[in-house]
Design a protein around this motif. Structure first.
Motif, PDB file in Angstrom:
ATOM      1  N   ASP A  18      14.173   3.345  28.756  1.00 56.09           N
ATOM      2  CA  ASP A  18      13.679   2.557  27.626  1.00 56.09           C
ATOM      3  C   ASP A  18      13.983   1.068  27.773  1.00 56.09           C
ATOM      4  OD1 ASP A  18      12.765   4.891  26.468  1.00 56.09           O
ATOM      5  OD2 ASP A  18      14.682   5.266  25.459  1.00 56.09           O
ATOM      6  N   GLY A  19      14.549   0.694  28.921  1.00 56.25           N
ATOM      7  CA  GLY A  19      14.878  -0.708  29.154  1.00 56.25           C
ATOM      8  C   GLY A  19      16.218  -1.143  28.611  1.00 56.25           C
ATOM      9  N   GLU A  20      16.965  -0.194  28.024  1.00 54.08           N
ATOM     10  CA  GLU A  20      18.258  -0.553  27.465  1.00 54.08           C
ATOM     11  C   GLU A  20      19.321  -0.571  28.566  1.00 54.08           C
ATOM     12  OE1 GLU A  20      18.302   3.880  27.608  1.00 54.08           O
ATOM     13  OE2 GLU A  20      16.843   2.260  27.261  1.00 54.08           O
ATOM     14  N   PRO A  21      20.298  -1.512  28.512  1.00 60.09           N
ATOM     15  CA  PRO A  21      21.372  -1.561  29.504  1.00 60.09           C
ATOM     16  C   PRO A  21      22.212  -0.288  29.449  1.00 60.09           C
ATOM     17  CG  PRO A  21      21.317  -3.570  28.192  1.00 60.09           C
ATOM     18  CD  PRO A  21      20.431  -2.576  27.504  1.00 60.09           C
ATOM     19  N   VAL A  22      22.494   0.283  30.609  1.00 60.99           N
ATOM     20  CA  VAL A  22      23.324   1.491  30.651  1.00 60.99           C
ATOM     21  C   VAL A  22      24.582   1.306  31.492  1.00 60.99           C
ATOM     22  CG1 VAL A  22      21.423   3.073  30.194  1.00 60.99           C
ATOM     23  CG2 VAL A  22      21.928   2.424  32.567  1.00 60.99           C
ATOM     24  N   SER A  23      24.544   0.379  32.453  1.00 65.65           N
ATOM     25  CA  SER A  23      25.727   0.131  33.287  1.00 65.65           C
ATOM     26  C   SER A  23      25.549  -1.182  34.044  1.00 65.65           C
ATOM     27  CB  SER A  23      25.951   1.277  34.276  1.00 65.65           C
ATOM     28  OG  SER A  23      24.903   1.335  35.232  1.00 65.65           O
ATOM     29  N   THR A  24      26.558  -1.539  34.797  1.00 67.61           N
ATOM     30  CA  THR A  24      26.486  -2.728  35.646  1.00 67.61           C
ATOM     31  C   THR A  24      26.653  -2.304  37.100  1.00 67.61           C
ATOM     32  OG1 THR A  24      28.869  -3.110  35.378  1.00 67.61           O
ATOM     33  CG2 THR A  24      27.387  -4.269  33.874  1.00 67.61           C
ATOM     34  N   LEU A  25      26.067  -3.082  37.994  1.00 71.02           N
ATOM     35  CA  LEU A  25      26.136  -2.782  39.424  1.00 71.02           C
ATOM     36  C   LEU A  25      26.476  -4.059  40.180  1.00 71.02           C
ATOM     37  CD1 LEU A  25      25.619  -1.159  42.041  1.00 71.02           C
ATOM     38  CD2 LEU A  25      23.185  -1.717  41.781  1.00 71.02           C
ATOM     39  N   CYS A  26      27.496  -3.961  41.043  1.00 74.02           N
ATOM     40  CA  CYS A  26      27.879  -5.080  41.899  1.00 74.02           C
ATOM     41  C   CYS A  26      27.782  -4.641  43.358  1.00 74.02           C
ATOM     42  CB  CYS A  26      29.319  -5.528  41.616  1.00 74.02           C
ATOM     43  SG  CYS A  26      29.555  -6.240  39.981  1.00 74.02           S
ATOM     44  N   SER A  27      27.155  -5.464  44.159  1.00 81.15           N
ATOM     45  CA  SER A  27      27.074  -5.229  45.597  1.00 81.15           C
ATOM     46  C   SER A  27      27.590  -6.483  46.289  1.00 81.15           C
ATOM     47  CB  SER A  27      25.633  -4.936  46.015  1.00 81.15           C
ATOM     48  OG  SER A  27      25.527  -4.829  47.419  1.00 81.15           O
ATOM     49  N   PHE A  28      28.484  -6.311  47.276  1.00 81.28           N
ATOM     50  CA  PHE A  28      29.079  -7.496  47.887  1.00 81.28           C
ATOM     51  C   PHE A  28      29.476  -7.258  49.343  1.00 81.28           C
ATOM     52  CE2 PHE A  28      32.162  -5.058  45.482  1.00 81.28           C
ATOM     53  CZ  PHE A  28      33.235  -4.895  46.342  1.00 81.28           C
ATOM     54  N   ILE A  29      29.520  -8.368  50.106  1.00 82.19           N
ATOM     55  CA  ILE A  29      29.976  -8.336  51.485  1.00 82.19           C
ATOM     56  C   ILE A  29      31.010  -9.437  51.686  1.00 82.19           C
ATOM     57  CG2 ILE A  29      27.860  -7.341  52.443  1.00 82.19           C
ATOM     58  CD1 ILE A  29      27.028 -10.178  53.248  1.00 82.19           C
ATOM     59  N   ASP A  30      31.933  -9.198  52.598  1.00 87.09           N
ATOM     60  CA  ASP A  30      32.977 -10.173  52.909  1.00 87.09           C
ATOM     61  C   ASP A  30      32.397 -11.247  53.824  1.00 87.09           C
ATOM     62  OD1 ASP A  30      35.215 -11.594  53.619  1.00 87.09           O
ATOM     63  OD2 ASP A  30      36.397  -9.871  54.252  1.00 87.09           O
ATOM     64  N   ILE A  31      32.392 -12.498  53.369  1.00 84.68           N
ATOM     65  CA  ILE A  31      31.859 -13.599  54.172  1.00 84.68           C
ATOM     66  C   ILE A  31      32.955 -14.603  54.532  1.00 84.68           C
ATOM     67  CG2 ILE A  31      29.532 -13.395  53.223  1.00 84.68           C
ATOM     68  CD1 ILE A  31      30.235 -15.829  51.437  1.00 84.68           C
ATOM     69  N   THR A  32      34.219 -14.185  54.437  1.00 85.99           N
ATOM     70  CA  THR A  32      35.338 -15.096  54.687  1.00 85.99           C
ATOM     71  C   THR A  32      35.265 -15.703  56.077  1.00 85.99           C
ATOM     72  OG1 THR A  32      36.699 -13.697  53.246  1.00 85.99           O
ATOM     73  CG2 THR A  32      37.843 -15.339  54.579  1.00 85.99           C
ATOM     74  N   ARG A  33      35.080 -14.861  57.086  1.00 86.86           N
ATOM     75  CA  ARG A  33      35.029 -15.378  58.462  1.00 86.86           C
ATOM     76  C   ARG A  33      33.818 -16.267  58.683  1.00 86.86           C
ATOM     77  NH1 ARG A  33      36.819 -10.224  62.306  1.00 86.86           N
ATOM     78  NH2 ARG A  33      38.943 -10.002  61.465  1.00 86.86           N
ATOM     79  N   THR A  34      32.719 -15.908  58.057  1.00 92.59           N
ATOM     80  CA  THR A  34      31.511 -16.723  58.189  1.00 92.59           C
ATOM     81  C   THR A  34      31.733 -18.098  57.587  1.00 92.59           C
ATOM     82  OG1 THR A  34      30.137 -14.742  58.053  1.00 92.59           O
ATOM     83  CG2 THR A  34      29.053 -16.847  57.658  1.00 92.59           C
ATOM     84  N   ARG A  35      32.374 -18.131  56.419  1.00 91.13           N
ATOM     85  CA  ARG A  35      32.679 -19.418  55.777  1.00 91.13           C
ATOM     86  C   ARG A  35      33.623 -20.245  56.629  1.00 91.13           C
ATOM     87  NH1 ARG A  35      32.459 -20.659  50.080  1.00 91.13           N
ATOM     88  NH2 ARG A  35      34.465 -21.675  50.426  1.00 91.13           N
ATOM     89  N   GLN A  36      34.654 -19.593  57.195  1.00 92.00           N
ATOM     90  CA  GLN A  36      35.616 -20.299  58.032  1.00 92.00           C
ATOM     91  C   GLN A  36      34.928 -20.881  59.264  1.00 92.00           C
ATOM     92  OE1 GLN A  36      38.477 -17.169  58.662  1.00 92.00           O
ATOM     93  NE2 GLN A  36      39.700 -17.728  56.877  1.00 92.00           N
ATOM     94  N   ALA A  37      34.048 -20.055  59.869  1.00 94.69           N
ATOM     95  CA  ALA A  37      33.322 -20.521  61.051  1.00 94.69           C
ATOM     96  C   ALA A  37      32.412 -21.690  60.696  1.00 94.69           C
ATOM     97  CB  ALA A  37      32.514 -19.380  61.660  1.00 94.69           C
TER      98      ALA A  37
END
Length: 251
Positions: free
Chosen positions: A114-133
């Motif tokens: 029905d278009g109503e919010p039911v949950s939240t979703l987070c997707s992520f990757i570690d970019i620490t080394r990429t940022r350092q480089a």
């Protein structure tokens, strides 16, 4: 007949759900679900690993905001997330041992039929080394650009692909448009000497010495030149680098 069709559809739906669940569980990027107050209800193995080796039991019920390195930054992101229904960008995260990493995060509100919010979703990757480089490359780029030593990069045929400000100044104020794509040999006073140096350079992979050249206005210049082949990760030549200083007055 209808019952049989419903049963088949039900089995197909279950199979699709099992496949999606397996894909989430085994994904290399971190995936976490939360309720509408962002309390964690699920985190896959990659998410737990990226955050420093938590167990699922340790994170269940915790707010995702508790993992933010800066609560002020997290509050701003959280506000924008709820206003727009999604958020994507880089954010600093605190690992289990307290150390800081950077992740690229994509967060969204999961909605029901029905278009109503039911949950939240987070997707992520570690970019620490990429940022350092990237930061290391940025610092090196700045060092080359601002160096008082003339520095010129070229392709494997010695055509100029980059020249810093010092190189332009040493050779009499050429513009970038005037030197781009030109062979470095054309700046030598003697094409015969330049060709000899070029052959020796490619045979040995480097060359160091004094060489005479001509500035933009035709006046002579003598430089101490250090030339080398720049090699890639597999040791294959990828470009040439020449660095030089004006020694005309010291000779």
């Amino acid at each position: 007949m209808t019952t049989s069709i419903d049963h088949i559809s039900h089995n197909r739906l279950l199979e699709e759900l099992r496949i999606k669940s397996s894909a989430i569980d085994s994904a290399v990027n971190g995936i976490a679900f939360g309720d509408l107050e962002t309390r964690i209800t699920y985190g896959n193995a990659a998410a737990l690993n990226i955050l420093g080796g938590y167990t699922l039991e340790e994170v269940l019920g915790l707010s995702v905001l508790t993992f933010a390195y800066s609560q002020e930054e997290a509050a701003l992101i959280f506000t924008e997330f709820w206003e727009k229904g999604s958020w994507s960008g880089e954010v600093a995260v605190r690992k289990k041992d307290g150390s800081r990493i950077f992740v690229h995060l994509s967060a969204s509100i999961v909605r029901g039929e029905d278009g109503e919010p039911v949950s939240t979703l987070c997707s992520f990757i570690d970019i620490t080394r990429t940022r350092q480089a990237f930061e290391e490359l940025r610092l090196k780029d700045h060092a080359i650009a601002s160096s008082v030593t003339g520095m010129v990069f070229g392709d494997l045929e010695a055509r100029v692909t980059y020249a810093n400000a010092a190189a332009h100044e040493l050779f009499g104020g050429y513009t970038w448009e005037e030197v781009r794509g030109r062979s470095v040999l054309t700046f030598a006073d003697s094409q015969e000497e330049a060709t000899r140096i070029f052959v020796e350079f490619f045979e040995k992979g480097s060359w160091i010495g004094e060489v005479a050249g001509r500035k933009k206005d035709g006046s002579p210049i003598v430089v101490h030149l250090s030339a080398s082949l720049v090699r890639g990760e597999n040791d294959e030549p990828i470009c040439t680098l020449c660095s030089f200083i004006d020694i005309t007055r010291t000779r």
